[in-house]
Scaffold this motif. Structure first.
Motif, PDB file in Angstrom:
ATOM      1  N   ILE A 106       0.837  -1.204   0.000  1.00  0.00           N
ATOM      2  CA  ILE A 106       0.000   0.000   0.000  1.00  0.00           C
ATOM      3  C   ILE A 106       0.870   1.252   0.000  1.00  0.00           C
ATOM      4  O   ILE A 106       0.639   2.196  -0.772  1.00  0.00           O
ATOM      5  CB  ILE A 106      -0.953  -0.012   1.217  1.00  0.00           C
ATOM      6  CG1 ILE A 106      -1.978  -1.143   1.076  1.00  0.00           C
ATOM      7  CG2 ILE A 106      -1.657   1.335   1.356  1.00  0.00           C
ATOM      8  CD1 ILE A 106      -2.824  -1.344   2.306  1.00  0.00           C
ATOM      9  N   ALA A 107       1.893   1.253   0.870  1.00  0.00           N
ATOM     10  CA  ALA A 107       2.774   2.419   0.958  1.00  0.00           C
ATOM     11  C   ALA A 107       3.542   2.632  -0.352  1.00  0.00           C
ATOM     12  O   ALA A 107       3.649   3.761  -0.852  1.00  0.00           O
ATOM     13  CB  ALA A 107       3.740   2.250   2.126  1.00  0.00           C
ATOM     14  N   VAL A 108       4.069   1.550  -0.920  1.00  0.00           N
ATOM     15  CA  VAL A 108       4.836   1.658  -2.164  1.00  0.00           C
ATOM     16  C   VAL A 108       3.942   2.146  -3.308  1.00  0.00           C
ATOM     17  O   VAL A 108       4.348   3.007  -4.111  1.00  0.00           O
ATOM     18  CB  VAL A 108       5.463   0.292  -2.519  1.00  0.00           C
ATOM     19  CG1 VAL A 108       6.060   0.327  -3.927  1.00  0.00           C
ATOM     20  CG2 VAL A 108       6.533  -0.074  -1.505  1.00  0.00           C
ATOM     21  N   THR A 109       2.727   1.633  -3.365  1.00  0.00           N
ATOM     22  CA  THR A 109       1.812   2.054  -4.426  1.00  0.00           C
ATOM     23  C   THR A 109       1.466   3.527  -4.311  1.00  0.00           C
ATOM     24  O   THR A 109       1.392   4.244  -5.318  1.00  0.00           O
ATOM     25  CB  THR A 109       0.530   1.204  -4.376  1.00  0.00           C
ATOM     26  OG1 THR A 109       0.871  -0.175  -4.531  1.00  0.00           O
ATOM     27  CG2 THR A 109      -0.435   1.606  -5.480  1.00  0.00           C
ATOM     28  N   ALA A 110       1.253   3.998  -3.076  1.00  0.00           N
ATOM     29  CA  ALA A 110       0.941   5.416  -2.878  1.00  0.00           C
ATOM     30  C   ALA A 110       2.076   6.307  -3.380  1.00  0.00           C
ATOM     31  O   ALA A 110       1.852   7.303  -4.082  1.00  0.00           O
ATOM     32  CB  ALA A 110       0.666   5.683  -1.397  1.00  0.00           C
ATOM     33  N   ARG A 164       3.991   9.038 -10.544  1.00  0.00           N
ATOM     34  CA  ARG A 164       3.630   8.476 -11.854  1.00  0.00           C
ATOM     35  C   ARG A 164       4.577   7.361 -12.271  1.00  0.00           C
ATOM     36  O   ARG A 164       5.080   7.328 -13.400  1.00  0.00           O
ATOM     37  CB  ARG A 164       3.601   9.581 -12.912  1.00  0.00           C
ATOM     38  CG  ARG A 164       2.526  10.622 -12.642  1.00  0.00           C
ATOM     39  CD  ARG A 164       2.403  11.611 -13.765  1.00  0.00           C
ATOM     40  NE  ARG A 164       1.305  12.535 -13.503  1.00  0.00           N
ATOM     41  CZ  ARG A 164       0.924  13.492 -14.349  1.00  0.00           C
ATOM     42  NH1 ARG A 164       1.549  13.620 -15.515  1.00  0.00           N
ATOM     43  NH2 ARG A 164      -0.052  14.288 -14.043  1.00  0.00           N
ATOM     44  N   PHE A 165       4.793   6.442 -11.348  1.00  0.00           N
ATOM     45  CA  PHE A 165       5.664   5.294 -11.577  1.00  0.00           C
ATOM     46  C   PHE A 165       4.814   4.048 -11.505  1.00  0.00           C
ATOM     47  O   PHE A 165       3.817   4.008 -10.785  1.00  0.00           O
ATOM     48  CB  PHE A 165       6.756   5.272 -10.502  1.00  0.00           C
ATOM     49  CG  PHE A 165       7.943   4.423 -10.846  1.00  0.00           C
ATOM     50  CD1 PHE A 165       8.156   3.220 -10.211  1.00  0.00           C
ATOM     51  CD2 PHE A 165       8.855   4.831 -11.811  1.00  0.00           C
ATOM     52  CE1 PHE A 165       9.240   2.430 -10.521  1.00  0.00           C
ATOM     53  CE2 PHE A 165       9.951   4.055 -12.130  1.00  0.00           C
ATOM     54  CZ  PHE A 165      10.143   2.849 -11.482  1.00  0.00           C
ATOM     55  N   GLU A 166       5.186   2.999 -12.249  1.00  0.00           N
ATOM     56  CA  GLU A 166       4.418   1.760 -12.264  1.00  0.00           C
ATOM     57  C   GLU A 166       4.534   1.051 -10.915  1.00  0.00           C
ATOM     58  O   GLU A 166       5.615   0.578 -10.536  1.00  0.00           O
ATOM     59  CB  GLU A 166       4.913   0.841 -13.370  1.00  0.00           C
ATOM     60  CG  GLU A 166       4.213  -0.505 -13.426  1.00  0.00           C
ATOM     61  CD  GLU A 166       2.711  -0.385 -13.563  1.00  0.00           C
ATOM     62  OE1 GLU A 166       2.007  -1.131 -12.853  1.00  0.00           O
ATOM     63  OE2 GLU A 166       2.235   0.449 -14.354  1.00  0.00           O
ATOM     64  N   PRO A 167       3.447   0.940 -10.122  1.00  0.00           N
ATOM     65  CA  PRO A 167       3.532   0.344  -8.786  1.00  0.00           C
ATOM     66  C   PRO A 167       3.998  -1.113  -8.794  1.00  0.00           C
ATOM     67  O   PRO A 167       4.773  -1.523  -7.930  1.00  0.00           O
ATOM     68  CB  PRO A 167       2.100   0.465  -8.243  1.00  0.00           C
ATOM     69  CG  PRO A 167       1.464   1.540  -9.056  1.00  0.00           C
ATOM     70  CD  PRO A 167       2.098   1.462 -10.408  1.00  0.00           C
ATOM     71  N   GLY A 168       3.504  -1.910  -9.768  1.00  0.00           N
ATOM     72  CA  GLY A 168       3.877  -3.323  -9.800  1.00  0.00           C
ATOM     73  C   GLY A 168       5.374  -3.510  -9.940  1.00  0.00           C
ATOM     74  O   GLY A 168       5.979  -4.353  -9.261  1.00  0.00           O
ATOM     75  N   TRP A 169       5.994  -2.721 -10.813  1.00  0.00           N
ATOM     76  CA  TRP A 169       7.445  -2.812 -11.013  1.00  0.00           C
ATOM     77  C   TRP A 169       8.176  -2.471  -9.719  1.00  0.00           C
ATOM     78  O   TRP A 169       9.125  -3.153  -9.329  1.00  0.00           O
ATOM     79  CB  TRP A 169       7.859  -1.859 -12.132  1.00  0.00           C
ATOM     80  CG  TRP A 169       9.249  -2.066 -12.642  1.00  0.00           C
ATOM     81  CD1 TRP A 169       9.643  -2.912 -13.623  1.00  0.00           C
ATOM     82  CD2 TRP A 169      10.436  -1.407 -12.190  1.00  0.00           C
ATOM     83  NE1 TRP A 169      11.006  -2.842 -13.813  1.00  0.00           N
ATOM     84  CE2 TRP A 169      11.517  -1.916 -12.947  1.00  0.00           C
ATOM     85  CE3 TRP A 169      10.687  -0.441 -11.218  1.00  0.00           C
ATOM     86  CZ2 TRP A 169      12.819  -1.489 -12.761  1.00  0.00           C
ATOM     87  CZ3 TRP A 169      11.995  -0.016 -11.027  1.00  0.00           C
ATOM     88  CH2 TRP A 169      13.040  -0.536 -11.804  1.00  0.00           C
ATOM     89  N   ALA A 170       7.726  -1.419  -9.033  1.00  0.00           N
ATOM     90  CA  ALA A 170       8.376  -1.006  -7.790  1.00  0.00           C
ATOM     91  C   ALA A 170       8.236  -2.079  -6.714  1.00  0.00           C
ATOM     92  O   ALA A 170       9.191  -2.373  -5.976  1.00  0.00           O
ATOM     93  CB  ALA A 170       7.769   0.310  -7.305  1.00  0.00           C
ATOM     94  N   ILE A 171       7.058  -2.687  -6.622  1.00  0.00           N
ATOM     95  CA  ILE A 171       6.833  -3.707  -5.594  1.00  0.00           C
ATOM     96  C   ILE A 171       7.717  -4.928  -5.836  1.00  0.00           C
ATOM     97  O   ILE A 171       8.324  -5.475  -4.900  1.00  0.00           O
ATOM     98  CB  ILE A 171       5.341  -4.097  -5.549  1.00  0.00           C
ATOM     99  CG1 ILE A 171       4.508  -2.933  -5.006  1.00  0.00           C
ATOM    100  CG2 ILE A 171       5.122  -5.338  -4.689  1.00  0.00           C
ATOM    101  CD1 ILE A 171       3.011  -3.138  -5.143  1.00  0.00           C
TER     102      ILE A 171
END
Length: 512
Positions: free
Chosen positions: A14-18, A24-31
């Motif tokens: 949740i925190a990473v997606t926020a 404006r970064f792709e949340p899935g890639w970051a996770i």
């Protein structure tokens, strides 16, 4: 995996997606990247779930949710392009990448190589579609990519099942595999339609939004598991059930009932939350496996870490290039046949008359083949995503004979690298490509505004008193009839019906 670890994964997600969405970064890639890094922390335990549990709990609700928003009319209008991409291209990609994998990793065997090919075959085009408005995708490309995302999952998972069965010793041929694919598709579609019919009959008799939403949440799991029990396509069962339920509940007068608007509004939010939780979990789960599968590859020595990483790089490039080749070849053939038919119609009056007669018998004229610009854009939307990761995580640890599944660790590492690579290379540049291609969307926007105005005119004509329950019901029924008569598009009607639902809910919430 214990409950505390699961809650921590979701909380961090949740925190990473926020943060990712704010920048404006792709949340899935970051996770995935952060989870992969976390796997190297000292004392981090290995998280293992049964492969059948992952496929049964993750894939059905995600696919059902994606299908709910799809337009059945757009699906039918773009059926040829969708079949090209969702079936033909996926089969060719799985075959090519499987063959290439067998050359790069000969020790895992041909059957396991085709398991890897099936895992890597389906692109996650729905991610591109979800950002279609902001990156400037034409509606034609959006419709094709949406349809592809629904069909390619079913094709790839059916191929995946056949390949896993081959590893387990089942005798499989290309002819047998094709028959299995057709059989699985036909039975899966029938099961999905049957469950949707039962759901439509039961739902309006429950009379409670909580119970109705609970019924719909059970539907994808029930359709999927029933189809899988009879060795049919659980994916197509879910797609058919979602199509049938969403279209009938929104647009078919026979399935409208008082209070249905509350359930529709509630379901919309429930599915959004469920999508987010499941996607966060899968991205984190596969990332947290990285250190352990790398350790296993290093320890076993065959195929080995170095060979696996080289294979991952080659397959990443091959997956991107092959989609370009396949899409240009299939769409180019379509354009060539269309041009030849036009030329023949210009030379041969009898052929032209017969062609026009065929078109008049149809409810709508078939769309022309995609333009060169649309072909380029569709070719670049080959990012792998949630299905590739879920399928890789769903490779069984042991074969039916009790032996370790050949190449399982290599399959998971390659799936992770190819997914991350395509998200980084294609996912971060598809918006820029769409802007460089400079699609002229003025006509599309004008047509959408015209349809919205036509829809509001239909609503105004249907109800003289716009703020009563009877008026709201009349407006929805009128919009459904307009779609049936082809005076209004399905997506515009759904947009206006959602507005009606919100106004009706507000009327009953705000004191008068």
């Amino acid at each position: 995996m214990n409950g505390v670890q699961l809650l921590l994964i979701i909380g961090v997600g949740i925190a990473v997606t926020a943060v990712a969405r704010r920048h404006r970064f792709e949340p899935g890639w970051a996770i995935v990247v952060l989870a992969a890094g976390a796997s190297f922390l000292p004392g981090m335990p290995r998280l293992e779930l049964d492969h059948e549990l992952i496929l049964a709990l993750v894939i059905p609700p995600l696919l059902y949710s994606a299908t709910r928003g799809a337009s059945f009319a757009a699906f039918g209008a773009n059926l040829r392009g969708i079949i090209y991409l969702g079936v033909v291209t996926v089969v060719l990609t799985a075959g090519f990448l499987g063959w290439l994998s067998s050359l790069l990793l000969p020790s895992i065997g041909l059957s396991a190589a085709f398991v890897l090919g099936a895992v890597l075959a389906p692109p996650d085009t729905i991610t591109t579609v979800s950002h279609g408005h902001e990156i400037g995708l034409p509606r034609r490309a959006t419709s094709i990519l949406t349809g592809e995302s629904l069909v390619n999952d079913a094709t790839a998972l059916t191929l995946f099942t056949i390949a896993v069965a081959a590893v387990n010793g089942a005798h499989t041929t290309w002819q047998g595999g094709f028959r299995d694919l057709v059989r699985a598709a036909a039975i899966g579609l029938g099961i999905g339609a049957a469950y949707a019919l039962a759901g439509l009959i039961i739902r309006k008799r429950l009379g409670n939004p909580t119970l109705e939403t609970s019924l719909v949440l059970l539907l994808p799991f029930t359709a999927f598991l029933t189809a899988e029990q009879v060795h049919a396509s659980g994916i197509l069962a879910v797609v058919m059930a979602a199509f049938s339920m969403s279209i009938n509940l929104t647009l078919d007068p026979k399935h409208q009932y008082p209070g249905g608007y509350l359930t529709r509004l509630q379901e919309e939010q429930v599915w959004r939350v469920l999508d987010f939780l499941l996607e966060t979990f899968v991205f984190a789960y596969i990332g947290l496996q990285l250190r352990f599968v790398l350790d296993d590859l290093t320890e076993h020595g065959d195929p080995g870490l170095g060979r696996t990483l080289i294979a991952a790089g080659v397959l990443l490039v091959a997956a991107i290039v092959f989609r370009f080749v396949a899409v240009f070849a299939l769409f180019g053939r379509w354009r060539l046949r269309h041009r030849m038919a036009e030329r023949r119609a210009g030379r041969d009056p009898r052929y032209r008359q017969a062609h026009e007669a065929r078109l008049q018998r149809r409810r709508s004229r078939p769309l022309p083949p995609p333009s060169i610009k649309e072909t380029v854009l569709v070719s670049w939307t080959g990012m792998r995503g949630i299905l590739t990761l879920a399928a890789a995580a769903g490779v069984p640890a042991l074969t039916d004979a009790g032996r370790p599944f050949p190449g399982r660790d290599a399959i998971q590492v390659i799936a992770l690298i190819v997914t991350l690579g395509t998200l980084l290379v294609q996912g971060t540049t598809v918006g820029r490509l769409a802007r460089l291609l400079r699609f002229d969307l003025a006509a599309e926007h004008a047509e959408q505004e015209r349809l919205r105005a036509a829809g509001r005119a239909v609503m105004a004509e249907a109800a003289a008193e716009p703020d009563s329950d009877a008026a709201f019901e009349a407006q929805r029924l009128a919009l459904g009839r307009a779609v049936h008569d082809q005076r209004l598009s399905e997506d515009v009607a759904r947009e206006l019906i959602e507005e009606i639902d919100l106004r009706q809910a507000a009327r009953h919430t705000i004191p008068t």
